[in-house]
Write an enzyme that holds these catalytic residues in place. Structure first.
Site: not given
Length: 543
Positions: A101, A151, A216, A378, A419, A495
């Site tokens: 992630d 995600s 996820s 992440d 992702d 992100h």
């Protein structure tokens, strides 16, 4: 059999009354920042980012609201690859999808260097386990209504084969944000590769370092308009008065009571709070989060009388997979801890969870589909902390190696991807062997001040003096809690919309090359393993 009695007794105690763990491990403070704390009294206003705001004011092309649009696109991308000579005739009995992630390609490169430097080498020459795979490609990560995804819409892509709106899971982009009736309508729902595998008689499971109801892993089983509807309480918190838990099924309930989640052979991760009522204290001395009084773990036990629950590392490692039917492991109230900060007596590593999950699903003669997520890569990047994101990436690559060691490459397809990216850069012209977590010793800014090799676009620390000039970080950088510099001042890291890598080995792994839509990934895995409703390798058996 004594170890199983102990585990079952733990589950029974959870059903009957509250209890406290012998050791109360402190939660990672910053891990609550993205979506707020795990207490049921949390409000959206307490979050650094209002998660609902991500979903508002975004629209996408009309034709992309139909699942068939993505099915046709995936079929075309696979067909293009099948035009090349097909030297690999092997069918994948088993499929393992590893998901890092937030593992941008820059994170992969920095982790590779970090791995080598931990060995005392310059670092650049090293490789992560999955970088040695024979086939690599690129995945386009945008979702139906967002240039940069979250995600949830990405999980719908790489697990269900359809791109959807940001924050949504397991439904088409035809459903507007927070539209519960739309997400409950079967016409708008899409099945995951886990459901395709179960229909073919295969075992299935999910493993994560976040929570079992996080975006996820939820892509493997949930169908919801809002990824943050993890418990009935969350529907009230994030539903903005439009949704009622009585008419909108929360993610935890879907996992335990609906297919395909209720049929999972193994589920390992954090997030026990979403399954317990707020009248019960969990093994980590925190109250459950549910307001409806339902104990979903009790319900799960009723559905799986031969199943067991583990809530610490010793219990997990003591499980003999041959003597159980199903396994749930929940190792924190919320997300699990960064490996660097975890109590090794309490929380298993991702590699250990992966090994146990493979032991469980490998019992099925028809094969299996397993999803494994390194979810805290992440989190480290969100907190502008490559110290943690790179450490978690190394934990992730060790889990991949564990799977390689445990499986037969002639019958197991292993795909590693991410992702979405993060705006982490490796900057300047640092010399070979420059500490990847330190200062670039070879370059300076216009004022002669050295700068960090790793920087983020958006984050909390710009390290400027009263005149807006960068300060010297020589006495700060290198500390484990150091927040790396960013250019734009934000409440938290964000992100990025870069393509992410795909790495594949095993039967039909040559399909995962070139540039492809993220939503093509599960269709290619289904082709390799002859499951699902699309074209498969087995269509060619009579040719």
């Amino acid at each position: 059999m004594k170890s199983y009695v102990g585990i079952i007794l733990v589950l029974s105690a959870l059903m009957a009354t509250s209890f406290s763990a012998s050791v109360d491990i402190q939660e990672i403070h910053n891990q609550n920042q993205l979506v707020g704390g795990s207490s049921i009294v949390k409000t959206r206003e307490s979050n650094l980012i209002d998660p609902n705001a991500m979903a508002k004011g975004k629209t996408g092309p009309e034709e992309e609201k139909n699942a068939q649009f993505w099915y046709d696109l995936a079929d075309a991308e696979i067909a293009k690859r099948l035009e090349q000579p097909q030297l690999d005739k092997r069918k994948a009995k088993n499929v393992i999808l590893f998901l890092g992630d937030g593992m941008s390609l820059s994170t992969v490169a920095a982790a590779r260097i970090h791995k080598g430097q931990l060995k005392g080498n310059t670092g650049e020459e090293d490789s992560l386990s999955f970088e040695k795979f024979p086939y690599t490609g690129l995945s386009k990560t945008y979702c139906s209504n967002a240039q940069v995804p979250d995600s949830a819409c990405t999980a719908t892509a790489y697990l269900c084969g359809v791109k959807t709106n940001i924050v949504a899971l397991g439904i088409t982009a035809a459903v507007t944000f927070n539209n519960c009736s739309g997400s409950e309508d079967p016409a708008n729902q899409v099945d995951s590769i886990a459901a395709w595998a179960q229909a073919a008689g295969k075992a299935t499971g999910i493993v994560t370092t976040t929570t079992l109801t996080h975006a996820s892993p939820s892509g493997a089983y949930a169908k919801t308009t809002n990824r943050f509807f993890e418990s009935d309480t969350d529907i009230v918190t994030y539903g903005e008065g439009q949704n009622d838990p009585a008419t909108c099924t929360d993610i935890a309930t879907q996992l335990i009571t609906q297919a395909p989640g209720k049929n999972f052979d193994v589920m390992l991760g954090g997030g026990i709070g979403k399954f317990l009522p707020n009248t019960i204290t969990d093994p980590f001395n925190k109250k459950g989060e549910r307001s409806d009084g339902v104990n979903l773990l009790s319900r799960w036990q009723g559905l799986h009388p031969g199943g067991v629950l583990a809530y610490n590392r010793d219990q997990l490692l003591s499980v003999n997979a041959s003597k159980i039917t199903n396994l749930i492991g929940t190792f924190r109230s919320g997300v699990m801890s960064f490996n660097k900060l975890a109590d090794p007596k309490e929380e298993p590593t991702l590699a250990e969870m992966t090994r146990k999950a493979i032991e469980v699903v490998s019992k099925c003669e028809e094969g299996y589909f397993l999803f494994v997520e390194g979810g805290l890569i992440d989190y480290g990047n969100h907190f502008n902390s490559p110290t943690y994101s790179l450490s978690e990436t190394l934990q992730f690559e060790q889990a991949v190696q564990e799977a390689l060691d445990l499986t037969n490459p002639e019958e197991t397809l292993i795909v590693v991807t991410s992702d979405h990216a993060h705006p982490l850069t490796i900057s300047g012209y640092p010399g070979r062997g420059t500490p990847i977590l330190g200062l670039n010793q070879d370059d300076t800014d216009v004022n002669g001040i050295k700068y960090a090799t790793l920087n983020y676009a958006v984050g909390t620390e710009q390290y400027l003096d009263e005149h807006g000039q960068r300060i010297d970080l020589s006495d700060k950088i290198g500390a484990e809690d150091f927040i790396h510099p960013s250019y734009i001042h934000g409440l938290i890291g964000v992100h990025a919309g870069d393509d992410v890598g795909i790495f594949a080995t095993g039967p039909q792994s040559h399909l995962f090359t070139g540039s492809m839509q993220q939503s093509t990934i599960p269709h290619a895995m289904a082709y390799a393993s002859c499951i699902g409703n699309g074209r498969t390798l087995c269509d060619n058996e009579d040719d």
